[in-house]
Design an enzyme around this catalytic site. Structure first.
Site, mmCIF file in Angstrom:
data_model
loop_
_atom_site.group_PDB
_atom_site.id
_atom_site.type_symbol
_atom_site.label_atom_id
_atom_site.label_comp_id
_atom_site.label_asym_id
_atom_site.label_seq_id
_atom_site.Cartn_x
_atom_site.Cartn_y
_atom_site.Cartn_z
ATOM 1 N N GLY A 259 -39.499 -37.180 -7.890
ATOM 2 C CA GLY A 259 -40.926 -36.069 -8.087
ATOM 3 C C GLY A 259 -42.203 -36.282 -7.814
ATOM 4 O O GLY A 259 -43.057 -35.467 -8.414
ATOM 5 N N CYS A 371 -36.579 -8.879 6.708
ATOM 6 C CA CYS A 371 -36.129 -7.843 6.490
ATOM 7 C C CYS A 371 -36.266 -7.405 4.178
ATOM 8 O O CYS A 371 -36.056 -6.750 4.036
ATOM 9 C CB CYS A 371 -35.118 -6.596 6.685
ATOM 10 N N TYR A 401 -36.961 -29.816 1.995
ATOM 11 C CA TYR A 401 -36.580 -29.001 1.640
ATOM 12 C C TYR A 401 -36.980 -27.778 1.643
ATOM 13 O O TYR A 401 -36.779 -26.062 1.407
ATOM 14 C CB TYR A 401 -37.273 -28.617 -0.189
HETATM 15 N N1 LLP Z 1 -33.157 -36.901 -8.573
HETATM 16 C C1 LLP Z 1 -32.989 -36.107 -8.952
HETATM 17 C C2 LLP Z 1 -32.435 -35.972 -9.544
HETATM 18 C C3 LLP Z 1 -33.543 -34.538 -8.514
HETATM 19 O O1 LLP Z 1 -32.794 -33.710 -8.845
HETATM 20 C C4 LLP Z 1 -34.981 -34.469 -7.470
HETATM 21 C C5 LLP Z 1 -35.026 -33.783 -6.595
HETATM 22 C C6 LLP Z 1 -35.322 -35.839 -6.525
HETATM 23 C C7 LLP Z 1 -34.707 -36.790 -6.918
HETATM 24 C C8 LLP Z 1 -36.685 -35.374 -5.441
HETATM 25 O O2 LLP Z 1 -37.253 -35.396 -6.476
HETATM 26 P P1 LLP Z 1 -38.384 -35.126 -5.173
HETATM 27 O O3 LLP Z 1 -38.961 -36.889 -5.459
HETATM 28 O O4 LLP Z 1 -38.145 -35.125 -3.750
HETATM 29 O O5 LLP Z 1 -39.760 -34.343 -5.651
HETATM 30 N N2 LLP Z 1 -36.854 -27.415 -3.985
HETATM 31 C C9 LLP Z 1 -38.290 -27.419 -4.496
HETATM 32 C C10 LLP Z 1 -37.966 -28.865 -5.284
HETATM 33 C C11 LLP Z 1 -36.414 -29.208 -6.191
HETATM 34 C C12 LLP Z 1 -36.467 -31.014 -5.992
HETATM 35 C C13 LLP Z 1 -34.551 -31.376 -7.067
HETATM 36 N N3 LLP Z 1 -34.178 -32.246 -7.246
HETATM 37 C C14 LLP Z 1 -39.269 -27.252 -3.067
HETATM 38 O O6 LLP Z 1 -38.949 -27.273 -2.706
HETATM 39 O O7 LLP Z 1 -40.242 -28.066 -4.064
#
Ligand code: LLP
Length: 444
Positions: A259, A371, A401
């Protein structure tokens, strides 16, 4: 996400602070990344194209390992995965967080040891679980009561699988409502507040095929403040203390998820990782000391903070339209390669490259070629007033992403991924072609 701050510009037009560290200015308005001209790459690989700076990915992995020396750092594959990415993550000594048989199999195929992976998923399919057990994934993160007995049965009587329980600690954090996962009322994890987490722990402890190595939480994504992590950590230790009281069990591990937020535009703040490392470690030491628990080994799962800043998207302008007071600059990609603005209101800072521009900047809205009116890549950004068809636009912080969520909308075809390193470029993932679409469409 915040509103555009047009008053900061036009100086912001030439701000490279969110670009990969290797980015350099070249003559005639061009930029190089990893020692390679972006304009040359647009010519060589066509557009849209995604450029990934290998050294930036590796540097970010190394920074994580240096900042969190006694922590398992697991790269969240959902941000972006390819065979090369798997190899870089492996060589830099990180683990992997995967959330499907697909991600797991790709990583294993690329030579990544399954025991350094964790498998997530709020709804794991039979194939996900079978693949995880067959390939020997390190840990399975349990996300619902029904999968406890199901996984235990599949492990078999002489096997033993390490698992963790995903807890919802009741902490709200994250850059958009759709990516906040720390509170009740969303689909992930088991609630701390209503007792489901503790109940799940008790059930897992009753399964001899499952070894419960600890608790997991992931409170959300694009978080730029350390404090929610500290609150979550304190509550996780609280649950660990209750488990010790009720079952006499102490967990050796604690996974605090990912996150970690990044800056998408100049002037935005990223999560301060040094501060997170220091304050999280202090919080865990004091909470554990107060509860009479040994400090568990920490794991974290950053995805975006490793991949996003290493990626640059290249587009060519196809049309420029003045409608009322808005200048629409339409490019040859859009929501099929980057659904993030449409999904989360994400904001980017595109930049003209490949020619010098002296025209006064104008406020423009960069749109895609799809579109629907919601196909906006970047609203209210400043671009040179003479922006015209044939120009190239480059969008930094495009490594996470975007392609991993890309679609086949309008059968445009997903862009290629090109790695740059030390002055050379190589294709990692080829462009999706009309031939690919034809081959899948097998009905008469
Ligand atoms: N661990 C778990 C259990 C997760 O569900 C996620 C992301 C991460 C780690 C990694 O999170 P990060 O460090 O990348 O924030 N599509 C969205 C983000 C969805 C994140 C889903 N889970 C976007 O484009 O902002």
């Amino acid at each position: 996400m915040s509103a555009p701050v047009l008053t900061e510009l036009p100086t912001g037009l030439d701000d490279l602070s969110v670009w990969p560290a290797s980015t350099a200015r070249l003559p005639d308005g061009d930029l190089s990344v990893g020692g390679v001209s972006l304009a040359d790459m647009a010519d060589r690989f066509d557009t849209p194209t995604y450029v990934l700076d290998e050294d930036e990915v590796r540097a970010r992995c190394r920074a994580y390992r240096a900042t969190f020396p006694d922590t398992d750092v697991l790269y969240a594959a959902k941000a972006f995965l390819s065979r090369a990415m798997v190899r870089w993550i492996d060589e830099e000594g990180l683990g992997l967080d995967v959330c499907s048989a697909g991600e797991l199999e790709l990583a294993v195929l690329a030579g990544f040891p399954a025991e350094r992976m964790v498998l997530h998923g709020n709804a794991k399919s039979p194939r996900d679980i079978e693949t995880a057990l067959r390939l020997g994934v390190g840990r399975i993160i349990l996300d619902s009561p029904s999968e406890i007995a199901r996984i235990a049965a599949l492990v078999g009587s002489d096997g033993r699988q390490k698992v963790m329980v995903r807890v919802v600690p009741g902490v709200s954090a994250g850059g958009h409502e759709k990516i906040r996962t720390g509170t009740d009322g969303q689909k992930f994890g088991l609630s701390l507040t209503d007792g489901s987490a503790q109940h799940a722990v008790a059930r897992v402890l009753g399964q001899p095929q499952l070894e419960l190595s600890g608790l997991h939480c992931h409170i959300g994504s694009q978080i730029t403040d350390v404090r929610p992590y500290l609150v979550a950590a304190r509550r996780m230790v609280g649950l660990m203390a209750r488990v010790k009281e009720s079952h006499g069990v102490t967990f050796p591990e604690l996974d605090m998820g990912g996150g970690h937020g990044v800056a998408y535009r100049p002037g935005e703040t990223a999560l301060d990782l040094t501060s997170l490392a220091r304050r999280l470690s202090r919080e865990l030491s004091s909470s554990c000391a107060a509860a009479g628990l040994p400090v568990p080994r920490l794991a974290i799962e950053p995805g975006r903070a490793i991949a996003a800043p290493a990626g640059v998207a290249l587009y060519r302008v196809l049309a420029v339209k003045h409608t009322g007071s808005t200048v629409f600059v339409a490019v040859d990609g859009g929501m099929s390669d980057n659904p993030r603005p449409a999904l989360y209101g994400a904001r980017y800072a595109p930049r003209l490259i490949g020619r010098s521009a002296t025209a006064e900047p104008v406020a423009a809205t960069v749109v895609g070629r799809h579109c629907e009116a919601g196909d906006v890549l970047a609203a209210d950004v400043l671009l040179p007033g003479d922006v015209r068809p044939g120009d190239l636009l480059a969008v930094p912080v495009s490594g996470a992403y975007q392609l991993s969520m890309a679609s086949a909308y309008n059968l445009v075809g997903r862009p290629p991924v090109v790695a740059v390193h030390d002055g050379s470029a190589r294709l990692l993932v080829r462009r999706e072609t009309q031939e690919d679409f034809r081959r899948r469409d097998i009905g008469a």
